[in-house]
Design a protein around this motif. Structure first.
Motif, PDB file in Angstrom:
ATOM      1  N   TYR A 242      19.329   2.662 -12.398  1.00  0.00           N
ATOM      2  CA  TYR A 242      20.045   3.573 -13.216  1.00  0.00           C
ATOM      3  C   TYR A 242      19.576   3.557 -14.729  1.00  0.00           C
ATOM      4  O   TYR A 242      18.900   2.571 -15.080  1.00  0.00           O
ATOM      5  CB  TYR A 242      21.421   2.676 -13.567  1.00  0.00           C
ATOM      6  N   GLU A 243      19.832   4.642 -15.244  1.00  0.00           N
ATOM      7  CA  GLU A 243      19.218   5.040 -16.656  1.00  0.00           C
ATOM      8  C   GLU A 243      20.173   5.756 -17.371  1.00  0.00           C
ATOM      9  O   GLU A 243      21.364   6.409 -16.892  1.00  0.00           O
ATOM     10  CB  GLU A 243      18.009   5.725 -16.944  1.00  0.00           C
ATOM     11  N   CYS A 244      20.088   5.700 -18.925  1.00  0.00           N
ATOM     12  CA  CYS A 244      21.326   6.417 -19.518  1.00  0.00           C
ATOM     13  C   CYS A 244      20.755   6.936 -20.847  1.00  0.00           C
ATOM     14  O   CYS A 244      19.464   6.318 -21.126  1.00  0.00           O
ATOM     15  CB  CYS A 244      22.407   5.467 -19.526  1.00  0.00           C
ATOM     16  N   PHE A 245      21.269   7.793 -21.375  1.00  0.00           N
ATOM     17  CA  PHE A 245      21.053   8.295 -22.816  1.00  0.00           C
ATOM     18  C   PHE A 245      22.104   7.370 -23.462  1.00  0.00           C
ATOM     19  O   PHE A 245      23.243   7.588 -23.569  1.00  0.00           O
ATOM     20  CB  PHE A 245      21.495   9.738 -22.872  1.00  0.00           C
TER      21      PHE A 245
ATOM     22  N   VAL B 189      31.346  12.603 -16.703  1.00  0.00           N
ATOM     23  CA  VAL B 189      30.813  13.013 -18.130  1.00  0.00           C
ATOM     24  C   VAL B 189      29.997  12.198 -18.746  1.00  0.00           C
ATOM     25  O   VAL B 189      29.216  12.740 -19.814  1.00  0.00           O
ATOM     26  CB  VAL B 189      32.175  13.203 -18.826  1.00  0.00           C
ATOM     27  N   VAL B 190      29.900  10.802 -18.266  1.00  0.00           N
ATOM     28  CA  VAL B 190      28.846  10.125 -18.872  1.00  0.00           C
ATOM     29  C   VAL B 190      27.363  10.166 -18.793  1.00  0.00           C
ATOM     30  O   VAL B 190      27.260  10.168 -17.461  1.00  0.00           O
ATOM     31  CB  VAL B 190      29.647   8.470 -18.795  1.00  0.00           C
ATOM     32  N   PRO B 191      26.541  10.104 -19.645  1.00  0.00           N
ATOM     33  CA  PRO B 191      25.279  10.518 -19.420  1.00  0.00           C
ATOM     34  C   PRO B 191      24.391   9.242 -19.000  1.00  0.00           C
ATOM     35  O   PRO B 191      23.746   8.461 -19.427  1.00  0.00           O
ATOM     36  CB  PRO B 191      24.618  10.909 -20.527  1.00  0.00           C
ATOM     37  N   ILE B 192      24.790   8.920 -17.680  1.00  0.00           N
ATOM     38  CA  ILE B 192      24.075   7.838 -16.928  1.00  0.00           C
ATOM     39  C   ILE B 192      23.714   8.593 -15.804  1.00  0.00           C
ATOM     40  O   ILE B 192      24.339   9.435 -14.953  1.00  0.00           O
ATOM     41  CB  ILE B 192      25.085   6.650 -16.539  1.00  0.00           C
ATOM     42  N   TRP B 193      22.471   8.038 -15.208  1.00  0.00           N
ATOM     43  CA  TRP B 193      22.047   8.734 -13.677  1.00  0.00           C
ATOM     44  C   TRP B 193      21.314   7.610 -12.838  1.00  0.00           C
ATOM     45  O   TRP B 193      20.962   6.340 -13.517  1.00  0.00           O
ATOM     46  CB  TRP B 193      20.954   9.537 -13.886  1.00  0.00           C
ATOM     47  N   LYS B 194      21.887   7.717 -11.524  1.00  0.00           N
ATOM     48  CA  LYS B 194      21.154   6.759 -10.637  1.00  0.00           C
ATOM     49  C   LYS B 194      20.041   7.320  -9.946  1.00  0.00           C
ATOM     50  O   LYS B 194      20.040   8.477  -9.607  1.00  0.00           O
ATOM     51  CB  LYS B 194      22.246   6.227  -9.662  1.00  0.00           C
TER      52      LYS B 194
ATOM     53  N   LYS C  78      30.477   7.984 -25.005  1.00  0.00           N
ATOM     54  CA  LYS C  78      31.627   8.653 -24.011  1.00  0.00           C
ATOM     55  C   LYS C  78      32.420   7.741 -23.579  1.00  0.00           C
ATOM     56  O   LYS C  78      33.575   7.841 -23.211  1.00  0.00           O
ATOM     57  CB  LYS C  78      30.652   9.318 -22.980  1.00  0.00           C
TER      58      LYS C  78
ATOM     59  N   GLU D 292      22.919   6.159 -26.618  1.00  0.00           N
ATOM     60  CA  GLU D 292      23.623   6.441 -27.664  1.00  0.00           C
ATOM     61  C   GLU D 292      25.148   7.131 -27.355  1.00  0.00           C
ATOM     62  O   GLU D 292      26.067   6.927 -27.596  1.00  0.00           O
ATOM     63  CB  GLU D 292      23.228   7.001 -28.820  1.00  0.00           C
ATOM     64  N   MET D 293      24.763   8.385 -26.446  1.00  0.00           N
ATOM     65  CA  MET D 293      25.866   9.046 -25.859  1.00  0.00           C
ATOM     66  C   MET D 293      26.536   8.484 -24.905  1.00  0.00           C
ATOM     67  O   MET D 293      27.665   8.742 -24.856  1.00  0.00           O
ATOM     68  CB  MET D 293      25.263  10.563 -25.708  1.00  0.00           C
TER      69      MET D 293
ATOM     70  N   HIS E 191      28.972  -0.739 -18.030  1.00  0.00           N
ATOM     71  CA  HIS E 191      28.101  -0.359 -17.229  1.00  0.00           C
ATOM     72  C   HIS E 191      26.726  -0.931 -17.040  1.00  0.00           C
ATOM     73  O   HIS E 191      26.212  -1.129 -18.191  1.00  0.00           O
ATOM     74  CB  HIS E 191      27.899   1.277 -17.343  1.00  0.00           C
TER      75      HIS E 191
END
Lengths: 148, 81
Positions: free
Chosen positions: A47-50, A116-121, A57, A52-53, A78
């Motif tokens: 998993y990675e994320c942006f 909506v949350v900027p997290i990706w797998k 969120k 701060e955003m 998360h």
């Protein structure tokens, strides 16, 4: 408790974060890495994320849940980085006086987080290929699938 | 004005970098940035029509006017949880 962590999620800590004498109901959701999707086998997820955003969120969602339902407390954690089969990537806990809103709010939180949350797998398939998961993204010539 | 665009997930993979600088005229919109990115980085063209953008930490529409110093993030369809 709103956190993005790089270590295994402590479910007991998440439950403790929403414990309250005002609560008659506590609901905990854990999203865990599943081994099979159709006939494809997952070895692990990354998993990675942006950051701060994503954290903003998650806070916004928790605030909105507390406006929509009479919750006592709400916690979302998360995990990012490498998550093996059976391990939790996300924990959502809510507490309330009565169970109906705890169940509803818990479901709304995870359903909305996933939109909506900027997290990706990224799938690390058992066959050695890897692939970013982007629901709805057309599979183009330049697919993200990479050979080992 | 130079707009920094952060790339994530498949966008980063396709572009081969986690950040791109895009030179836009003052008064440009996010939609124009989207088009310019496709021209400047053809490897991204296939996905740019299907990504959202954030300015700072808020999602923004294509009509949004960009300002000097804005940090834009390219947000492919999310897959958290």
């Amino acid at each position: 408790m709103i956190q993005i962590v790089s270590h295994p999620i402590d479910a007991q800590a998440v439950l403790a974060a929403v414990a309250s004498p005002q609560a008659g109901a506590t609901v905990l959701f854990l999203g865990t890495t599943r081994q099979f999707t159709g006939d494809r086998e997952t070895a692990s997820l990354d998993y990675e994320c942006f950051a701060e955003m994503a954290e903003q969120k998650l806070r916004d969602l928790a605030d909105e849940a507390q406006r929509k339902w009479p919750l006592t407390a709400c916690a979302i954690v998360h995990r990012v980085g490498h998550v093996d089969i059976g391990e939790a990537s996300v924990a959502v806990a809510v507490s309330s006086a009565h169970r109906q809103c705890a169940f509803e709010a818990g479901q709304w939180l995870i359903d909305t987080l996933k939109q909506v949350v900027p997290i990706w797998k990224k799938e690390n398939w058992a066959d050695g290929t890897t692939e970013w998961v982007h629901p709805g993204l057309e599979d183009t010539e330049q697919t993200s699938r990479e050979a080992p | 004005m130079i707009i920094k665009v952060r790339l994530f997930a498949v966008a980063r993979q396709l572009a081969g970098t986690d950040s791109l600088d895009v030179d836009m005229a003052p008064g440009s919109t996010l939609g124009q940035l989207r088009e310019q990115l496709a021209k400047q980085t053809p490897a991204l063209e296939a996905v740019l029509g299907q990504v959202l953008f954030a300015v700072g930490t808020e999602y923004a529409q294509d009509a949004t006017l960009l300002r000097e110093g804005d940090e834009v993030a390219c947000i492919p369809p999310v897959s958290g949880g």
